[in-house]
Write a protein that holds these residues in place. Sequence first.
Motif, PDB file in Angstrom:
ATOM      1  N   GLU A 228       0.806  -1.134  -0.015  1.00 12.94           N
ATOM      2  CA  GLU A 228       0.074  -0.034   0.047  1.00 12.94           C
ATOM      3  C   GLU A 228       0.999   1.134   0.041  1.00 12.94           C
ATOM      4  OE1 GLU A 228      -2.422   0.037   3.814  1.00 12.94           O
ATOM      5  OE2 GLU A 228      -0.530  -0.050   4.997  1.00 12.94           O
ATOM      6  N   VAL A 229       0.119   2.402  -0.560  1.00 16.95           N
ATOM      7  CA  VAL A 229       0.974   3.683  -0.607  1.00 16.95           C
ATOM      8  C   VAL A 229       0.059   4.547   0.161  1.00 16.95           C
ATOM      9  CG1 VAL A 229       1.867   5.242  -2.253  1.00 16.95           C
ATOM     10  CG2 VAL A 229       2.532   2.996  -2.441  1.00 16.95           C
ATOM     11  N   ILE A 230       0.558   5.399   0.994  1.00 18.07           N
ATOM     12  CA  ILE A 230      -0.462   6.323   1.604  1.00 18.07           C
ATOM     13  C   ILE A 230      -0.182   7.781   1.017  1.00 18.07           C
ATOM     14  CG2 ILE A 230      -0.811   7.558   4.003  1.00 18.07           C
ATOM     15  CD1 ILE A 230       0.814   5.001   5.294  1.00 18.07           C
ATOM     16  N   VAL A 231      -1.078   8.487   0.852  1.00 24.83           N
ATOM     17  CA  VAL A 231      -1.116   9.974   0.353  1.00 24.83           C
ATOM     18  C   VAL A 231      -1.450  10.662   1.508  1.00 24.83           C
ATOM     19  CG1 VAL A 231      -1.978  11.508  -1.458  1.00 24.83           C
ATOM     20  CG2 VAL A 231      -1.533   9.068  -2.064  1.00 24.83           C
ATOM     21  N   GLN A 232      -0.674  11.333   2.346  1.00 18.52           N
ATOM     22  CA  GLN A 232      -0.781  12.004   3.483  1.00 18.52           C
ATOM     23  C   GLN A 232      -0.684  13.308   3.485  1.00 18.52           C
ATOM     24  OE1 GLN A 232       0.446  10.028   7.052  1.00 18.52           O
ATOM     25  NE2 GLN A 232       0.859  11.968   7.953  1.00 18.52           N
ATOM     26  N   PRO A 233      -1.646  14.215   3.813  1.00 23.17           N
ATOM     27  CA  PRO A 233      -1.323  15.639   3.846  1.00 23.17           C
ATOM     28  C   PRO A 233      -0.636  16.137   4.949  1.00 23.17           C
ATOM     29  CG  PRO A 233      -3.451  15.317   4.363  1.00 23.17           C
ATOM     30  CD  PRO A 233      -3.009  14.024   4.144  1.00 23.17           C
ATOM     31  N   VAL A 234       0.388  17.126   5.179  1.00 25.55           N
ATOM     32  CA  VAL A 234       0.948  17.598   6.182  1.00 25.55           C
ATOM     33  C   VAL A 234      -0.330  18.542   6.857  1.00 25.55           C
ATOM     34  CG1 VAL A 234       1.870  19.688   5.083  1.00 25.55           C
ATOM     35  CG2 VAL A 234       2.675  18.954   7.060  1.00 25.55           C
ATOM     36  N   LEU A 247      -8.082  20.932  -0.892  1.00 27.33           N
ATOM     37  CA  LEU A 247      -8.558  19.629  -1.606  1.00 27.33           C
ATOM     38  C   LEU A 247      -8.393  19.530  -2.805  1.00 27.33           C
ATOM     39  CD1 LEU A 247     -10.696  17.526  -1.115  1.00 27.33           C
ATOM     40  CD2 LEU A 247     -12.575  19.142  -1.850  1.00 27.33           C
ATOM     41  N   ALA A 248      -8.017  20.471  -3.856  1.00 22.87           N
ATOM     42  CA  ALA A 248      -7.750  20.283  -5.127  1.00 22.87           C
ATOM     43  C   ALA A 248      -6.456  19.626  -5.065  1.00 22.87           C
ATOM     44  CB  ALA A 248      -7.889  21.399  -5.897  1.00 22.87           C
ATOM     45  N   THR A 249      -5.544  19.910  -4.365  1.00 24.42           N
ATOM     46  CA  THR A 249      -4.198  19.391  -4.586  1.00 24.42           C
ATOM     47  C   THR A 249      -4.251  18.166  -4.022  1.00 24.42           C
ATOM     48  OG1 THR A 249      -3.117  21.464  -4.004  1.00 24.42           O
ATOM     49  CG2 THR A 249      -1.784  19.633  -3.420  1.00 24.42           C
ATOM     50  N   LEU A 250      -4.851  17.476  -2.976  1.00 22.45           N
ATOM     51  CA  LEU A 250      -4.930  16.221  -2.534  1.00 22.45           C
ATOM     52  C   LEU A 250      -5.757  15.254  -3.526  1.00 22.45           C
ATOM     53  CD1 LEU A 250      -6.032  16.483   1.272  1.00 22.45           C
ATOM     54  CD2 LEU A 250      -3.872  15.633   0.177  1.00 22.45           C
ATOM     55  N   ARG A 251      -6.721  15.821  -4.072  1.00 25.34           N
ATOM     56  CA  ARG A 251      -7.580  15.274  -5.193  1.00 25.34           C
ATOM     57  C   ARG A 251      -6.506  14.802  -6.194  1.00 25.34           C
ATOM     58  NH1 ARG A 251     -12.592  14.383  -5.797  1.00 25.34           N
ATOM     59  NH2 ARG A 251     -12.594  14.713  -7.891  1.00 25.34           N
ATOM     60  N   ARG A 252      -5.626  15.541  -6.814  1.00 29.44           N
ATOM     61  CA  ARG A 252      -4.821  15.345  -7.986  1.00 29.44           C
ATOM     62  C   ARG A 252      -3.562  14.419  -7.650  1.00 29.44           C
ATOM     63  NH1 ARG A 252      -1.009  19.943 -11.134  1.00 29.44           N
ATOM     64  NH2 ARG A 252      -0.055  18.578 -12.468  1.00 29.44           N
ATOM     65  N   ALA A 253      -3.170  14.719  -6.345  1.00 25.75           N
ATOM     66  CA  ALA A 253      -1.986  13.891  -5.805  1.00 25.75           C
ATOM     67  C   ALA A 253      -2.374  12.471  -5.604  1.00 25.75           C
ATOM     68  CB  ALA A 253      -1.552  14.339  -4.428  1.00 25.75           C
ATOM     69  N   THR A 254      -3.712  12.377  -5.114  1.00 31.39           N
ATOM     70  CA  THR A 254      -4.274  10.923  -5.007  1.00 31.39           C
ATOM     71  C   THR A 254      -4.540  10.224  -6.253  1.00 31.39           C
ATOM     72  OG1 THR A 254      -5.300  11.851  -2.713  1.00 31.39           O
ATOM     73  CG2 THR A 254      -6.086   9.614  -3.798  1.00 31.39           C
ATOM     74  N   ALA A 255      -5.100  11.031  -7.327  1.00 36.17           N
ATOM     75  CA  ALA A 255      -5.114  10.471  -8.487  1.00 36.17           C
ATOM     76  C   ALA A 255      -3.887   9.882  -9.017  1.00 36.17           C
ATOM     77  CB  ALA A 255      -6.259  11.383  -9.312  1.00 36.17           C
ATOM     78  N   MET A 256      -2.953  10.895  -9.212  1.00 42.44           N
ATOM     79  CA  MET A 256      -1.740  10.735  -9.659  1.00 42.44           C
ATOM     80  C   MET A 256      -1.153   9.072  -9.108  1.00 42.44           C
ATOM     81  SD  MET A 256       0.344  14.307  -9.572  1.00 42.44           S
ATOM     82  CE  MET A 256       1.923  13.514  -9.921  1.00 42.44           C
ATOM     83  N   VAL A 276     -11.420  12.577   3.397  1.00 38.31           N
ATOM     84  CA  VAL A 276     -11.599  11.020   2.419  1.00 38.31           C
ATOM     85  C   VAL A 276     -13.002  11.047   1.619  1.00 38.31           C
ATOM     86  CG1 VAL A 276     -12.036   8.729   2.793  1.00 38.31           C
ATOM     87  CG2 VAL A 276     -10.331   9.841   4.288  1.00 38.31           C
ATOM     88  N   ARG A 277     -14.187  11.775   2.382  1.00 30.75           N
ATOM     89  CA  ARG A 277     -15.268  11.641   1.442  1.00 30.75           C
ATOM     90  C   ARG A 277     -15.149  12.353   0.080  1.00 30.75           C
ATOM     91  NH1 ARG A 277     -20.115  10.045   4.402  1.00 30.75           N
ATOM     92  NH2 ARG A 277     -19.530   9.891   6.693  1.00 30.75           N
ATOM     93  N   GLU A 278     -14.186  13.507   0.224  1.00 36.09           N
ATOM     94  CA  GLU A 278     -14.020  14.117  -1.133  1.00 36.09           C
ATOM     95  C   GLU A 278     -13.054  13.651  -2.027  1.00 36.09           C
ATOM     96  OE1 GLU A 278     -14.487  15.980   1.954  1.00 36.09           O
ATOM     97  OE2 GLU A 278     -16.522  16.044   1.362  1.00 36.09           O
ATOM     98  N   LEU A 279     -12.510  12.473  -1.528  1.00 36.58           N
ATOM     99  CA  LEU A 279     -11.180  11.615  -2.248  1.00 36.58           C
ATOM    100  C   LEU A 279     -11.866  10.287  -2.848  1.00 36.58           C
ATOM    101  CD1 LEU A 279      -8.365  12.436   0.018  1.00 36.58           C
ATOM    102  CD2 LEU A 279      -8.909  13.642  -1.987  1.00 36.58           C
ATOM    103  N   LEU A 280     -13.108  10.023  -2.413  1.00 34.52           N
ATOM    104  CA  LEU A 280     -13.385   8.589  -2.722  1.00 34.52           C
ATOM    105  C   LEU A 280     -13.406   8.279  -4.199  1.00 34.52           C
ATOM    106  CD1 LEU A 280     -16.433   8.518  -0.225  1.00 34.52           C
ATOM    107  CD2 LEU A 280     -14.501   7.016  -0.320  1.00 34.52           C
TER     108      LEU A 280
END
Length: 362
Positions: A228-234, A247-256, A276-280
């Motif tokens: 597993e790979v974690i995408v974790q915000p500071v 949120l836009a940064t986290l969404r793009r980083a998670t999709a990447m 998490v709900r906005e990253l599903l």
Amino acid sequence: MFPGSDDYDVDIAIDEEDVERLLTVMPADVEPAGELTFARNVFVPLTTACRYTCTYCTYYDPPGQASLLSPEEIRDICRTGAERGCTEALFTFGDDPDARYTDVHDQLAEWGHDSIHEYLRAASEIALEEGLLPHANPGDQTREQMATVADLNASMGVMLETTADVQAHGGPRAKSPGQRLATIRTAGELGVPFTTGILVGIGEDWRDRAESLLAIRTLHERYGHIQEVIVQPVVENERWNGGTPDLATLRRATAMARAALPEAVSIQSPPNLAPVRELLDCGIDDLGGVSPVTDDHINPDHAWPAVEELRSIASAAGVPLRERLPVYERYYREGWCPDRIEDAIEAADEAGRRFRAVLDDS
């Protein structure tokens, strides 16, 4: 290519076309997962001593203030966790305490241990005795250090964080991306199912994120060990006022991350740190370890959600929620687990039945 690579003999070549391709990935380019998983754990912060002084970290304590859990405290935490239905003992500590931590070294010597890794081995034995599967995340490790504890751990991990040289890691005891990558490589060489991830928002840019994810992919292609790979915000805290990624940064980083890695490698978003709900819809399929017993000692201001909240998150995504062990099922089925871990899972006692029940539900 990456800072410190020559020092640790890390040979990772990143294809520029792969970087450019990954930089174009957006959430609409990935598919949402068909299920979400989580592990039920107890958090066992073995020591708060750390040789690093990262500017975003509230976990470490300076010399003279750092604590070290006693064997009795470890046993109490593990026993309580097992009684509450947990399967994982998550052992964390700051990277090898350096010579400044005289009190910690003196205490280890008093308890009969020459190093923190020897003590981690004893702690892992306690976890197994109390009916939990150890998962150790002790930071950078040499081959000798990891081999000291690997045969008593169901899985292990270290956050890569970034392959970039960022100011947040600055100072005389700065983290080295080359050393982090060498630790991940060592796990592959030793056949240890492994968790890693990127930390978003510590001064890296989009190219750095793409290169970090591709470096992880390269190591997984060599050894097949990244589960597993974690995408974790500071997150903002008493030591970090450099902001939290939006949120836009986290969404793009998670999709990447989802686009960069093979489908079999899970993408985790920690529900106490990320929206998490906005990253599903961005490809996450795992919610990490959640404890009904202990705090998140690395991020103490951010409480774990209850399992009911995880069910609500899965329901919002329209997918089932499944509990997992700290070692992913495919690694167990394919014989990656050391004998002691296999024996614990196959045992006829209450703990073994609890482990197999989780596997049978998967």
